[in-house]
Every structure is written in C-alpha cells, then in structure tokens.
Write an enzyme that holds these catalytic residues in place. Structure first.
Site, mmCIF file in Angstrom:
data_model
loop_
_atom_site.group_PDB
_atom_site.id
_atom_site.type_symbol
_atom_site.label_atom_id
_atom_site.label_comp_id
_atom_site.label_asym_id
_atom_site.label_seq_id
_atom_site.Cartn_x
_atom_site.Cartn_y
_atom_site.Cartn_z
ATOM 1 N N ARG A 169 54.734 50.115 23.512
ATOM 2 C CA ARG A 169 54.700 50.070 24.963
ATOM 3 C C ARG A 169 55.904 49.296 25.494
ATOM 4 N NH1 ARG A 169 49.488 47.553 27.823
ATOM 5 N NH2 ARG A 169 50.293 45.684 26.850
ATOM 6 N N ARG A 221 43.517 39.930 22.071
ATOM 7 C CA ARG A 221 43.063 40.666 23.265
ATOM 8 C C ARG A 221 41.971 41.668 22.919
ATOM 9 N NH1 ARG A 221 48.529 41.048 24.581
ATOM 10 N NH2 ARG A 221 48.657 43.292 24.392
ATOM 11 N N LYS A 266 42.932 55.501 29.801
ATOM 12 C CA LYS A 266 42.050 55.416 30.979
ATOM 13 C C LYS A 266 42.690 55.994 32.231
ATOM 14 C CE LYS A 266 41.413 50.994 31.365
ATOM 15 N NZ LYS A 266 41.726 50.193 30.186
ATOM 16 N N ARG A 314 56.761 43.702 26.185
ATOM 17 C CA ARG A 314 56.052 42.547 26.734
ATOM 18 C C ARG A 314 56.060 41.418 25.708
ATOM 19 N NH1 ARG A 314 51.351 43.671 30.305
ATOM 20 N NH2 ARG A 314 51.556 45.800 30.979
#
Ligand SMILES: [Zn+2]
Length: 213
Positions: free
Chosen positions: A123, A167, A14, A156
C-alpha cells in the site's frame, strides 16, 4: 429501502465492494474513511484534527467516528437506502445502530491474515491528501504520484509487518463483539474476500438475495 453494513479488515476491499453495491442499487455509500479524507482535502477544522491524529501515528477515536457518522446519517439524503463501511467500531455503537436503523444485512468480508499482509504491505499513501493506493489492485496512473492531487506517494510509517500484526490483533478483538451482536440477529453474511472484486460482488449479491441491478 435497503440498509447494509460492510465489515472487514483493512485491505479486504470494503470501499470497493460498498461502492459497487451502492452504485448498482442506487444506495448512498457512507464511507467513514472517505468522509475523513474529504475533510483533510478541504482543510476543515475536523480535517486538521484528523491530520494531527494521523501525524502522531494514532487512529481516529471511536467517539469522533461516531459523531461524524451521526452527522452524516442525519442528512437523510438516501431514497433507496445506504451502504455504510467503517462503522460501527465497537459493541456499544453496534447496539445503538441496530436500535436506530432497520439493518437489512451485514456483509463480512473475510480475508486471511497472510493475504491482508500481502495487500497492506503493497500500500502507498499520498503525503498531501491522504489518498490510499495499492500497488497490486489500485495502481496510480503515474508511479509515485497521487491521481487526485499530484502529491508524493510513500509507504506509511506504520505499514511494517510488526505494526500490521498489532493492528490485526486489535481489529479482531474490537470487531468480534460487533460481529457477535449482528450475528445474534442473524444479519451477517460471510463472503470470501480473496477473489477479484467482481467475483466478490457477485457472491455478496447472491448471499443477500439481490438479483437485479
Ligand atoms: Zn493526493
């Protein structure tokens, strides 16, 4: 004046796609994630609030996002339009957004769950400023170090396959009503987010009928 909304699951690109589009057409890129990161980096009151929420492993609530986006939109600093990503987050916000702004198009970046998993589990996050890195597409210059502030990069705590699956379910259930509202107005273009960023960008412009840069 052009006004676009970019929607997509985390890892769908995005931010990258919004950035490319806004740069090419002189649009203001309004990224909810960037606004929050800016506040965290600059130690504002809001930044402290966001840091507490993230430290507790929670997501920033829809109301706080709405307030921040409202403030940003009221600045009216765009001459040619804007690209917004990270908003709206629920049906009510989508309705309000449509009433308040003439939206020219909603870009839905479509990414299958297995590709989301591959991207998100690679990530890394800066412990100091909250900047996101991706070991596939967006590597830091020095391994394990943040390019922006030099902080340590870590995985994370909530980037586990189980947490991600939860999620993804939440994202799909929350996003569906937003997309449905936009689809009723025939604003939505669906773009396959799997190819490289330039290819995705070309497809976005083609589908929106944007020709020159
Ligand atoms: Zn950093």
């Amino acid at each position: 004046m052009r006004k676009y909304v970019v929607m997509g699951v985390q890892g769908s690109g995005k931010g990258t796609q919004s950035g490319l589009l806004s740069k090419a057409f002189d649009l203001v890129h309004i990224s909810v994630g960037d606004i929050f990161r800016w506040h965290v980096q600059h130690h504002t009151k809001l930044g402290a609030q966001v840091r507490r929420i993230m430290a507790a492993g929670e997501l920033v609530g829809d109301d706080l996002v709405e307030a921040v986006v409202g403030d940003r939109l009221r600045m009216h600093d765009w001459n040619y339009g804007f690209v917004i990503d990270g908003f709206p987050r629920n049906g009510r916000q989508a309705e309000f957004f449509l009433e308040s702004y003439d939206i020219d198009g909603v870009i839905h970046l479509d990414l299958p769950d297995e590709e989301v998993r591959r991207r998100v589990l690679n990530r890394r996050l800066c412990t100091r400023c909250g900047m996101d890195y991706n070991l596939i597409a967006d590597r830091p210059e020095v391994e394990g170090r943040c390019d922006v502030c030099g902080g340590d990069l870590v995985t994370r705590a909530d980037d586990t396959p189980e947490a991600l699956a939860a999620r993804l379910r939440e994202y799909r259930s929350k996003t569906r009503p937003v997309l449905d509202i936009f689809r009723r107005k025939e604003y939505v273009v669906n773009v396959d987010a799997r190819p490289d960023p330039d290819t995705v960008q070309r497809e976005i412009r083609k589908q929106l009928g944007l020709t020159s840069g």
